[in-house]
Design a protein around this motif. Structure first.
Motif, PDB file in Angstrom:
ATOM      1  N   TRP A 162      22.136 -64.255-120.813  1.00 39.54           N
ATOM      2  CA  TRP A 162      21.545 -64.800-119.604  1.00 39.54           C
ATOM      3  C   TRP A 162      20.312 -63.880-119.220  1.00 39.54           C
ATOM      4  N   ALA A 215      12.112 -63.053-109.506  1.00 40.40           N
ATOM      5  CA  ALA A 215      12.561 -63.088-111.255  1.00 40.40           C
ATOM      6  C   ALA A 215      13.161 -61.581-111.601  1.00 40.40           C
ATOM      7  N   ILE A 220      16.421 -61.278-109.989  1.00 41.70           N
ATOM      8  CA  ILE A 220      17.429 -62.044-110.827  1.00 41.70           C
ATOM      9  C   ILE A 220      18.253 -61.293-111.853  1.00 41.70           C
ATOM     10  N   VAL A 221      16.971 -60.853-112.552  1.00 45.80           N
ATOM     11  CA  VAL A 221      17.486 -59.977-113.731  1.00 45.80           C
ATOM     12  C   VAL A 221      18.469 -58.729-113.351  1.00 45.80           C
ATOM     13  N   ALA A 278      16.297 -64.383-118.722  1.00 50.46           N
ATOM     14  CA  ALA A 278      15.762 -64.076-117.429  1.00 50.46           C
ATOM     15  C   ALA A 278      14.744 -62.751-117.562  1.00 50.46           C
TER      16      ALA A 278
END
Length: 67
Positions: free
Chosen positions: A45, A13, A16-17, A49
């Motif tokens: 987004w 996670a 992804i950020v 996220a």
């Protein structure tokens, strides 16, 4: 800790950020039509996220926190 599935999920996670943030910064730095069209959406987004990542971090600390 590396074998903990929740820890792996937190790391994914966070990555992804970071990826979304780098995409947003890169498009901002380059400018142009892509930035005008998608800059706001990319940052939305990122916020979504980031919210999920923070919740997962808090869950990890709550469940695996030492006492």
């Amino acid at each position: 800790m590396r074998d903990d599935p929740l820890f792996i999920l937190v790391v994914v996670a966070v990555l992804i950020v970071a990826g979304i943030l780098l995409l947003g910064i890169g498009s901002f730095g380059k400018g142009g039509d892509f930035n005008k069209k998608y800059a706001n959406k990319i940052m939305r987004w990122r916020i979504g996220a980031q919210f999920v990542a923070v919740l997962l971090i808090l869950l990890f600390v709550y469940l695996r926190g030492g006492s």
